[in-house]
Design an enzyme around this catalytic site. Sequence first.
Site, PDB file in Angstrom:
ATOM      1  N   TYR A 124     -11.478  -9.827   9.951  1.00 18.64           N
ATOM      2  CA  TYR A 124     -12.730 -10.531   9.682  1.00 18.64           C
ATOM      3  C   TYR A 124     -12.507 -12.028   9.527  1.00 18.64           C
ATOM      4  CZ  TYR A 124     -11.058 -10.353   4.890  1.00 18.64           C
ATOM      5  OH  TYR A 124     -10.287 -10.481   3.769  1.00 18.64           O
ATOM      6  N   ASN A 133      -5.078   2.030  -1.349  1.00 16.82           N
ATOM      7  CA  ASN A 133      -5.617   0.673  -1.525  1.00 16.82           C
ATOM      8  C   ASN A 133      -6.319   0.536  -2.873  1.00 16.82           C
ATOM      9  OD1 ASN A 133      -8.268   1.685  -1.130  1.00 16.82           O
ATOM     10  ND2 ASN A 133      -8.878  -0.196  -0.081  1.00 16.82           N
ATOM     11  N   LYS A 137       0.818  -1.226   0.000  1.00 16.14           N
ATOM     12  CA  LYS A 137       0.000   0.000   0.000  1.00 16.14           C
ATOM     13  C   LYS A 137       0.853   1.279   0.000  1.00 16.14           C
ATOM     14  CE  LYS A 137      -4.144  -1.951   2.115  1.00 16.14           C
ATOM     15  NZ  LYS A 137      -5.163  -1.818   3.158  1.00 16.14           N
TER      16      LYS A 137
END
Length: 277
Positions: A221, A90, A69
């Site tokens: 996540y 991103n 990034k």
Amino acid sequence: MTDQYAVVGNPIGHTKSPLIHGLFAQETQQDMAYTAIEGPLNPQEAFAGTVNAFRAAGGKGMNVTAPFKLKAFAMADERSERAELAGAANALRFEDGRIVAENFDGVGLVRDIEVNLNLPMSGKRVLVLGSGGAVRGALLPFLAARPAELVVANRDVCKAETLAAQVGAPGLLLACGYRDLEAMGCFDLVVNATSASLTGELPPVPPTVFSPVGTAYELVYGKGLTPFLRLARNAGVLGMADGVGMLVEQAAAAFEWWRGVRPRTRAIIDQLTVPLN
Ligand code: ATR
């Protein structure tokens, strides 16, 4: 001709981006292909070559993930304010021989919280843990959501203070260490944006920061109940979420930036959600 997009990272095998963008393209009937590219780790300077080869072959845009990034940001000709503050990109768009850099991580997070979880941040006390790249990308979109107070806590307090000074929203944005949190009462929303959960660790956050009627949001996540979410649950918090919604929302923001059409996200979030318990 089919327009080409890709996500570049290393490792990249785990990425959900081709699936997400493939479903977006199907739904919005865009003639595009989206693939995953493993970027070079050695030397990392070769990353620019990977991007330029994709552009030269007619690529229209790329998503960029770890560890590239910062490199993607550095090689851009033009950068959004959000990308500037994050110091990271991103998403890239290739237009007229130029590379434009964006960072949608923060807007994706805010949209997931405000729209999908139906938790408007306006007037709320918000606590963000960490001061790394993830937090740098999120601060401007968080402030735009007009919380009553935004506190950023980090182990290395200097890093949090430097970041707060850079953003410059005195009275609204406060930097502190974890110990200071004990005297600050509870927050409506606590976001774990540290990388602690990646290694199964718990940031040293006192349980007093949680409100039973508030929400705990874990940026990582698909890992179920992380130590952070477990701490929140033990403190009586009912509202808990992980970053799957943010993942899909940042993808939707990039898709709209590239294609000019906003895809629906709900069904894809449901499809990718791994139950927390
Ligand atoms: P990212 O780009 O994912 O934000 P990063 O830039 O490496 O990753 O930043 C990691 C963040 O997680 C930092 O804020 C780091 O805290 P320090 O700056 O004090 O090192 C935080 N972090 C990592 N492991 C942690 C842990 N076990 N407890 C608390 N904070 C942690």
